[in-house]
Structure formats: C-alpha cells, structure tokens
Design an enzyme around this catalytic site. Structure first.
Site, short mmCIF file in Angstrom:
data_model
loop_
_atom_site.label_atom_id
_atom_site.label_comp_id
_atom_site.label_asym_id
_atom_site.label_seq_id
_atom_site.Cartn_x
_atom_site.Cartn_y
_atom_site.Cartn_z
N PHE A 1 13.18 29.34 17.16
CA PHE A 1 12.12 29.80 18.06
C PHE A 1 10.73 29.67 17.47
CE2 PHE A 1 12.49 33.62 15.49
CZ PHE A 1 11.26 34.24 15.58
N LYS A 2 10.62 29.58 16.17
CA LYS A 2 9.29 29.53 15.55
C LYS A 2 8.63 28.17 15.65
CE LYS A 2 10.53 33.35 12.56
NZ LYS A 2 10.77 33.89 11.22
N ASP A 3 9.33 27.19 16.20
CA ASP A 3 8.76 25.86 16.35
C ASP A 3 7.48 25.87 17.19
OD1 ASP A 3 10.53 24.27 14.84
OD2 ASP A 3 11.99 24.24 16.45
N THR B 1 11.09 30.53 9.54
CA THR B 1 9.64 30.31 9.52
C THR B 1 9.29 29.10 8.65
OG1 THR B 1 9.11 32.64 9.87
CG2 THR B 1 7.40 31.30 8.89
#
Length: 442
Positions: free
Chosen positions: A106-108, A141
């Site tokens: 999701f941190k993309d 991350t």
C-alpha cells in the site's frame, strides 16, 4: 496552505518546506492549517469516477494552492498507474486490495507521489543540490520508497531497516537496487531505525553537511496521498450499493495510513467509523481503553510491518482531535473514541484467522490483513458493512503464509525479479554517533 508543528514551537512552513524538511525544527510533525471540505456533488458522482479522477480532486484540495494544476495532474496520474479493487470476502466483509503497485504494497502510492512532488520542488529551486532522503522501515516502507525514488535525479535514498526483522522478499526489494538507493542494516528494532532518522534531522552539523528529508509517513507528502485509497473504497462500494453504514478497518503500525483515512473523513468522506487493528504492539489499543499513551519497545511478530512501539502519527491524530490543543486530554480521548475503536491480535490469533478465512472463503490473507479482517469479524454491528485494508500481497510473506496455510503461494514476476539481485547493505549499530559519522563521509 501553511503548515504548523504538532509540538507547537517551530516556525510556520509552506508546503515546499514541509516536504523538503520532513520534520519540523522542534521534532514535531507538520499539520495543514486547515482541511478543506469536498463539495456534496463530488460524493454524489464519485462512483462514476476513476481512481485517478477522484484522487486528483482530493489531491487538489490538499495541494492545489501550492502546486501548479498541470504538474499536480501529472503527478497523480503517474502515481496511480494501477487500480486498487474492493473484493468481497464474506457477505459483509470486503477487502480493499492495496497491493497492485510496483512493490505490491500500500505504501507505493505515498512513496511515488512524494518522489514526484519532491522532484517538482527541487526543480523549482534549481540549485543543483542533492536531497538525501532518510527512511526507516519495518518492512514495506523501505521497498516502496526505494522503488518510488529509484533513478530520480537529484535525490539519494538511505533505507534504514532492522537486521533480521523484515521478510527476505521485503529485504530484496531495497537491498538489490543500487544506483541512488543505499540500504543501512541496523542492529536493532524498527524504533531504533526511526530514532536514528529523527536524530539526524535535529543534528546541526549533519544538516550543514547535507540536505536531509524523510520519506516515512512523518512527511506530509508521504501519508496524505494514502487518503486516495479510502475515497476509492467508498466509490467502489457505492457502485455496489454498499456504501451506507460503512466501517473501514486499517491494520496499523506507524499510523500513517489510518491518519490519512481520518483526514479523508475530515474532508467529508462518509464513513461511519474506523477500526485500528494492531498486532501484539498494542500501544494505541491501550490508549483507546485508558486515555493514557504509553509507548514501549516494539516486539517482533508475524505482522512485522506493524511492529512499532511508538507510532509517530499518533501525534497527528491527537492534534487533529484536540483541535490543536484546544481540548483537554479527556475531551480529546472522547472525540477519538467516538470515531475510532481498536483491536489487538497475537501471533496465534493471526495464524488462526488466516487459516479460518482461507478454509471458509478461499481468500488468502497476509498476516497484516488478517488483523484487519478479524477486527471486522469481531466488531461489526448489525447492518454495517466492513472494508479492511489488505496492505500487501501474501507472497511478500511467502515463508509465513505457506507454512500457516500449507499452500505454495505463487510469487508474482515483479517480486521474483527482485530476488535475482545481489544484496548490497551497510551494517550499522543503533548508536547515533556511528550513523552520523557514516553520513558525514558521504
């Protein structure tokens, strides 16, 4: 838009400074002076909009005063070159799959958005000075930031990660890249990595030697774009006529993701309530119960990306619901608990959830998503529909998932490519003096 520090004693900053500096001079986190409400018409038509279209509207409300509209449009559309579907798991529980970006996590979105925005500001300065990005990671991350910034001119990234405490695939995603990415393998836990980064920002000598910023969710350009996900989830649920009585559940570590969701709620996103799902690192859960915030050293769990003992973005949540300190701690706690509940799960509970969900539905959870799924299974009330964030592809935790579910998770080609590279990392103690001396030689 002006930005102030959660600690209240740093100078006011514009977006440019907030992004390039990352952390305020008083070690506080930057907060926007106001949160713009989105018009009623936006929510009436949101189900007819693409992910990119709705994200641009949200981004414009956040950043439109400070970034040229054409440039912001390009940043958003470049960042969101993929979709994040909502998938039905049970009759009242849906998975928001946030793992369709370059590193399948999701941190993309936040990492890529920040890379492009930082590059935009560097070009405006036109000084030819390299910006050095320091990022602490407990897993995803590091890979998201490393790949988001890979090959970006004028930026060098240092990824600090705890030795032996990230999955082999996660480690491959940021230690095999080379170019402008340097991996720092710290003999400690995530909180030690985060402490090194924060100490570096506050060190006068280091900041004279090199230009430093952060790509952790302490940076406004990293965490705010994650709000896009929640508007997209609402849009997709509205398409199915499932948008009433909507509950969003977020597996939570450093609390940047749920913090972005709460900012979205402040902008008018019609979500009924939120659940913060923790693993055994249950500091926020205990705060919700007692009103006392008592950070402690993190413990290692199956859901390693959530192994955080002092979540940075708690300061933003506290500031948001205290109205920048205007309310008493008791009233602030009351405001937070009226909207947010919590849940905490042991490794044994995570295993059982993964097994039960797979056996009953055929859906493969990763350990982090399992916390979110179980929190909904335990906490949904009659008439509510729950959406949990499946934050990373199960293959990123293949060894754990295969063992728990007795299956052979297929590794997507994108992940397999990382595993072919050669590990390049710099060993480091958790002593700041050692880290400082290393950076002074760069």
């Amino acid at each position: 838009m002006q930005y102030y520090s959660t600690n209240g004693s740093a100078p006011i900053a514009d977006l440019h400074k907030a992004v390039v500096k990352g952390l305020a001079e008083d070690r506080g986190l930057y907060m926007p002076e106001r949160i713009n409400k989105l018009p009623k018409a936006f929510f009436e038509n949101i189900d007819k909009m693409s992910f990119q279209e709705l994200a641009y509207t949200v981004a414009n409300a956040f950043f439109g005063e400070d970034v040229d509209s054409d440039a912001l449009h390009d940043i958003v559309y470049d960042t969101l070159a993929f979709d994040c579907p909502v998938v039905k798991v049970t009759d009242n529980i849906y998975s928001l799959e946030l793992f369709h970006g370059p590193t399948l996590a999701f941190k993309d979105v936040g990492a890529r958005f920040m890379a492009r925005l930082l590059q935009y500001f560097i070009r405006q300065e036109n000084k030819g000075e390299e910006v050095n990005v320091l990022v602490a990671t407990s897993g995803d991350t590091g890979s998201a930031v490393a790949n988001g910034f890979l090959g970006v001119d004028g930026i060098h990234v240092y990824v600090l990660y705890p030795k032996g405490k990230v999955s082999p695939i996660q480690e491959c995603q940021f230690t095999t890249l080379g170019k402008n990415i340097t991996a720092i393998e710290v003999d400690g836990v995530f909180d030690d990595c985060q402490a090194l980064v924060k100490s570096a920002f506050m060190d006068v000598e280091l900041n004279h030697h090199m230009k430093l910023t952060s790509a952790n969710s302490i940076n406004v350009a990293r965490f705010l774009p994650q709000a896009f996900y929640y508007f997209n989830a609402y849009a997709r649920m509205k398409q199915q006529g499932k948008n009433e009585q909507l509950v969003m559940c977020v597996p939570s570590g450093n609390f940047g993701n749920i913090c972005a969701a709460l900012f979205g709620h402040q902008m008018g996103l019609p979500v009924k309530r939120f659940i913060a799902a923790n693993n055994a690192n249950d500091i926020f859960y205990k705060y919700l119960l007692s009103g006392k915030y008592e950070p402690k050293p993190s413990v290692q769990t199956l859901a390693n990306a959530m192994d955080v003992g002092d979540p940075s973005n708690f300061a933003r949540i506290l500031n948001l619901y205290s109205q920048n300190g205007a309310l008493t701690p008791e009233k602030t706690h009351e405001a937070i608990t009226s909207l947010i509940s919590g849940a905490t799960y042991s490794d044994d509970q995570i295993r059982k959830t993964m097994q039960q969900c797979y056996r009953e539905t055929g859906y493969t959870l990763d350990p982090h998503g399992a916390c979110g799924y179980q929190a909904l299974a335990d906490g949904l009330q009659e008439g509510e529909i729950g959406v949990f964030c499946e934050t990373a592809h199960p293959a990123k935790f293949k060894e754990k998932v295969d063992e728990i579910l007795n299956i052979d998770v297929t590794i997507p080609d994108r992940l397999a490519a990382f595993m072919k590279g050669e590990k390049q990392s710099v060993p480091m103690t958790k002593n700041f003096a050692d880290f400082k001396q290393y950076l002074l030689k760069q």
